[in-house]
Design a protein around this motif. Structure first.
Motif, mmCIF file in Angstrom:
data_model
loop_
_atom_site.group_PDB
_atom_site.id
_atom_site.type_symbol
_atom_site.label_atom_id
_atom_site.label_comp_id
_atom_site.label_asym_id
_atom_site.label_seq_id
_atom_site.Cartn_x
_atom_site.Cartn_y
_atom_site.Cartn_z
ATOM 1 N N THR A 52 0.823 -1.203 0.000
ATOM 2 C CA THR A 52 0.000 0.000 0.000
ATOM 3 C C THR A 52 0.860 1.257 0.000
ATOM 4 O OG1 THR A 52 -1.789 -1.128 1.172
ATOM 5 C CG2 THR A 52 -1.767 1.281 1.276
ATOM 6 N N CYS A 53 1.941 1.218 0.735
ATOM 7 C CA CYS A 53 2.842 2.368 0.816
ATOM 8 C C CYS A 53 3.937 2.298 -0.244
ATOM 9 C CB CYS A 53 3.463 2.449 2.211
ATOM 10 S SG CYS A 53 2.243 2.639 3.535
ATOM 11 N N VAL A 54 3.766 1.431 -1.236
ATOM 12 C CA VAL A 54 4.677 1.245 -2.379
ATOM 13 C C VAL A 54 6.139 1.242 -1.941
ATOM 14 C CG1 VAL A 54 3.085 2.066 -4.125
ATOM 15 C CG2 VAL A 54 4.493 3.720 -2.959
ATOM 16 N N VAL A 72 -1.983 -11.080 -7.351
ATOM 17 C CA VAL A 72 -2.927 -10.108 -7.918
ATOM 18 C C VAL A 72 -3.348 -9.099 -6.858
ATOM 19 C CG1 VAL A 72 -5.214 -9.816 -8.937
ATOM 20 C CG2 VAL A 72 -3.759 -11.702 -9.688
ATOM 21 N N VAL A 73 -3.596 -9.591 -5.650
ATOM 22 C CA VAL A 73 -3.973 -8.696 -4.550
ATOM 23 C C VAL A 73 -2.850 -7.701 -4.276
ATOM 24 C CG1 VAL A 73 -4.515 -8.575 -2.088
ATOM 25 C CG2 VAL A 73 -5.540 -10.362 -3.505
ATOM 26 N N ILE A 74 -1.620 -8.180 -4.217
ATOM 27 C CA ILE A 74 -0.473 -7.299 -3.963
ATOM 28 C C ILE A 74 -0.348 -6.251 -5.062
ATOM 29 C CG2 ILE A 74 2.051 -7.220 -3.858
ATOM 30 C CD1 ILE A 74 1.948 -9.964 -2.466
ATOM 31 N N MET A 75 -0.535 -6.652 -6.315
ATOM 32 C CA MET A 75 -0.464 -5.689 -7.412
ATOM 33 C C MET A 75 -1.563 -4.644 -7.293
ATOM 34 S SD MET A 75 -0.474 -6.297 -11.562
ATOM 35 C CE MET A 75 -2.261 -6.581 -11.625
ATOM 36 N N GLY A 76 -2.761 -5.072 -6.888
ATOM 37 C CA GLY A 76 -3.845 -4.114 -6.692
ATOM 38 C C GLY A 76 -3.546 -3.116 -5.588
ATOM 39 N N LEU A 77 -2.944 -3.594 -4.498
ATOM 40 C CA LEU A 77 -2.562 -2.702 -3.402
ATOM 41 C C LEU A 77 -1.502 -1.705 -3.862
ATOM 42 C CD1 LEU A 77 -2.348 -5.319 -0.490
ATOM 43 C CD2 LEU A 77 -4.133 -3.601 -0.821
ATOM 44 N N ILE A 78 -0.555 -2.180 -4.675
ATOM 45 C CA ILE A 78 0.483 -1.292 -5.202
ATOM 46 C C ILE A 78 -0.124 -0.212 -6.084
ATOM 47 C CG2 ILE A 78 2.458 -1.189 -6.773
ATOM 48 C CD1 ILE A 78 3.225 -3.997 -5.803
ATOM 49 N N VAL A 166 3.676 -2.367 -13.257
ATOM 50 C CA VAL A 166 2.933 -1.676 -12.196
ATOM 51 C C VAL A 166 3.832 -1.425 -11.000
ATOM 52 C CG1 VAL A 166 1.030 -1.910 -10.544
ATOM 53 C CG2 VAL A 166 0.692 -2.591 -12.925
ATOM 54 N N SER A 167 4.607 -2.428 -10.618
ATOM 55 C CA SER A 167 5.508 -2.284 -9.477
ATOM 56 C C SER A 167 6.566 -1.225 -9.740
ATOM 57 C CB SER A 167 6.164 -3.632 -9.173
ATOM 58 O OG SER A 167 6.990 -3.554 -8.029
#
Length: 442
Positions: A52-54, A72-78, A166-167
Motif C-alpha cells: 500500500t505504501c509502495v 494479484v492482490v499485492i499488485m492491486g494494493l500497489i 505496475v511495481s
C-alpha cells in the motif's frame, strides 16, 4: 458540528488505514497463500503495508509464499497505493456527488499539486490515464523481452510484464522472482524499461504534465526545473559511485563484461530513488555504496508522484537557502525566482522531522536487536522513504522491529499528503508581530 473524520488530512489517513485493513484480511485467506505456506497475521499485515505504501520491503519470499491470487492482490494494493487513495476517493466522490467541497478540493490538490480548482476533475483523470499509459508501454516491452529472451510462455510473460510494470511505475519494488531482479543484472531490455518507469513515476505528475506540453527548459517552472535537473544529477552520481566501488575486485559487478557492469551500475544508481528493486545483493555491497544509497533513498524523488523520501525539491531548496546565506543574499533565488519564507520553513520542517524520525527509529531498533547499526540505518531509511531496498535483515528483526518498519512505511507515505493538506487549510495570519531578537548561532 463537523465530523472528526471530515478533515481532509484525517480522510487521507483513514483511506490508507482502510486499505491496509482490507488488504491484510484478504491476504490472510487461504487462497492468497501458496500450498503449505502458514497463516501469519504479521506477515500479511507487513506485506499489505509495504504494498500500500509502495515500499517493497518483505519478510517472506513473494514468489513462493503467495499464490497467484495473492500476487494479484499485492499488485492491486500497489496500484491504488501508488496513484493515491485520496486521488481515487476524490474521483469516486466526483462521480457520486458531482461536486467537491473546498476542503476536500484543497486536500486533493495537495496530493496532485493541481493549481486550478475548477479543473480538478480533469487533472485527476489525466493522472490516472498517464499512469496507465506508461504502465502499458513498459508492460509490453517487458512481456516481449521475457517471451523472446527467456522462453516464457505468452501468458506467464504477459503476467510478469504487467506485474513488474505496475511495481516499477509505482516505485514499489515487488518482484515475482525470489532474487528480485538479480538474474537480469546485465540485461538492458529488463533493467532499462524498469528504470524508465520508476523515473517517470518518481518525477511526479505536475512535472510530467509540464514536460508533455513540450515547453523548452528555459520556460519550465521552478518546480519542474529543480525536479528534472536535480533527479538527473542524483542519478548520475548514484551510477558513478556504484560503478566505481562495485566493478572492482570483490565487488558485486566484478567479473562481468563492461556492458553488463554499465547496466548493473544503472540499476544500482536508479533503484535507490525509492524503487526498491535490486539487481545485486545489497548485503554484499561495499560500505561506501551502502552509505551513498542511504543518502539517495533519504532524498527520494519528485513531489506528487509515486516516489518517497523528503523529495528532491526539499533537498535543493535547503541547499539554496544555505548558498544564499553563505553569500549574504537577502533572498533565496532559484531560477530567477524568489522563494518565499513560508516555503523555506516547510522544507526545513519536513527535513528536520524526517531526520528526527530516522535517528530515533534507528536507535530504537538498536535496542531491539544486535544487528549492525549501518544495516539498521539502511533499513530504517528504506522504510521511511518507501524504497524497499534491504541488506536482507528484514526477516531477522523481531516482531516489534517489524512493527517499527510498518509505522515508518505508513508515515513515509501518508505523512507528506496529510502535512500538505494541513498546511494548505490551516494557514494562520497574525495581526501583530512580537519584538525581534537575534540569538547567537554557531
Amino acid at each position: 458540528m463537523r465530523l472528526f473524520w471530515a478533515h481532509p488530512a484525517r480522510l487521507v489517513t483513514l483511506g490508507f488505514l482502510l486499505q491496509v485493513l482490507v488488504g491484510t484480511t484478504v491476504l490472510m485467506l487461504p487462497v492468497s497463500r501458496a500450498p503449505g505456506a502458514p497463516a501469519d497475521l504479521l506477515v500479511a499485515a507487513f506485506t499489505t503495508v509495504s504494498a500500500t505504501c509502495v515500499t517493497g520491503l518483505i519478510t517472506v519470499d513473494t514468489a513462493t509464499y503467495w499464490s497467484p491470487f495473492g500476487h494479484v492482490v499485492i499488485m492491486g494494493l500497489i496500484q491504488t497505493g501508488g496513484i493515491g487513495v485520496m486521488t481515487l476517493a476524490t474521483l469516486l466522490a466526483l462521480k457520486v456527488r458531482g461536486r467537491l467541497g473546498l476542503r476536500t478540493s484543497l486536500a486533493a490538490q495537495a496530493d496532485s499539486h493541481s493549481l486550478d480548482l475548477t479543473d480538478l476533475r480533469g487533472v485527476l483523470v489525466r493522472v490516472v490515464r498517464l499512469a496507465l499509459a506508461i504502465e502499458v508501454v513498459v508492460a509490453v516491452l517487458l512481456t516481449l523481452r521475457l517471451r523472446l529472451g527467456y522462453d516464457l510462455g505468452w501468458p506467464q510473460a504477459l503476467w510478469h510484464g504487467v506485474f513488474h510494470a505496475v511495481s516499477a511505475f509505482n516505485n514499489a519494488g515487488f518482484a515475482l522472482y525470489s532474487d528480485n531482479l538479480i538474474g537480469f543484472v546485465g540485461d538492458i531490455w529488463i533493467i532499462g524499461p524498469v528504470c524508465a518507469a520508476l523515473v517517470l513515476g518518481g518525477l511526479g505528475f505536475p512535472v510530467l504534465r509540464e514536460l508533455l506540453r513540450g515547453r523548452r527548459p528555459s520556460r519550465w517552472s521552478v518546480h519542474t526545473t529543480m525536479t528534472v535537473w536535480g533527479s538527473a544529477v542524483l542519478v548520475v552520481v548514484g551510477v558513478a559511485v556504484f560503478w566505481v566501488f562495485e566493478a572492482g575486485r570483490g565487488g558485486t559487478l566484478a567479473g562481468m563484461s563492461p556492458w553488463q557492469q554499465a547496466v548493473g551500475a544503472l540499476g544500482g544508481g536508479v533503484f535507490p530513488r525509492t524503487a526498491g528493486f535490486n539487481a545485486v545483493d545489497y548485503a554484499a555491497v561495499t560500505d561506501e555504496v551502502e552509505a551513498v544509497t542511504i543518502v539517495l533513498m533519504f532524498i527520494g524523488g519528485g513531489s506528487a508522484g509515486t516516489a518517497g523520501g523528503i523529495k528532491v525539491t526539499t533537498f535543493l531548496l535547503l541547499a539554496a537557502v544555505i548558498w544564499s546565506e553563505v553569500r549574504g543574499e537577502p533572498d533565496v533565488v532559484v531560477g530567477r525566482r524568489r522563494v518565499g519564507s513560508a516555503v523555506q520553513r516547510q522544507a526545513l520542517t519536513v527535513a528536520l522531522l524526517a531526520v528526527g524520525l530516522v535517528i530515533s527509529s534507528t536507535i530504537l531498533l538498536m535496542t531491539l536487536t544486535d544487528l549492525e547499526p549501518l544495516d539498521l540505518g539502511f533499513e530504517v531509511v528504506s522504510a521511511f522513504a518507501t524504497v524497499g531496498l534491504s541488506t536482507g535483515i528484514t526477516h531477522q528483526l523481531p516482531a516489534a522491529g517489524q512493527v517499527v518498519l510498518m509505522v515508518l512505511m505508513f508515515v513515509g507515505r501518508v505523512g507528506p499528503i496529510t502535512v500538505a493538506s494541513a498546511l494548505a487549510i490551516n494557514t494562520r495570519h497574525r495581526h501583530y508581530r512580537f519584538p525581534k531578537e537575534r540569538p547567537i548561532v554557531g
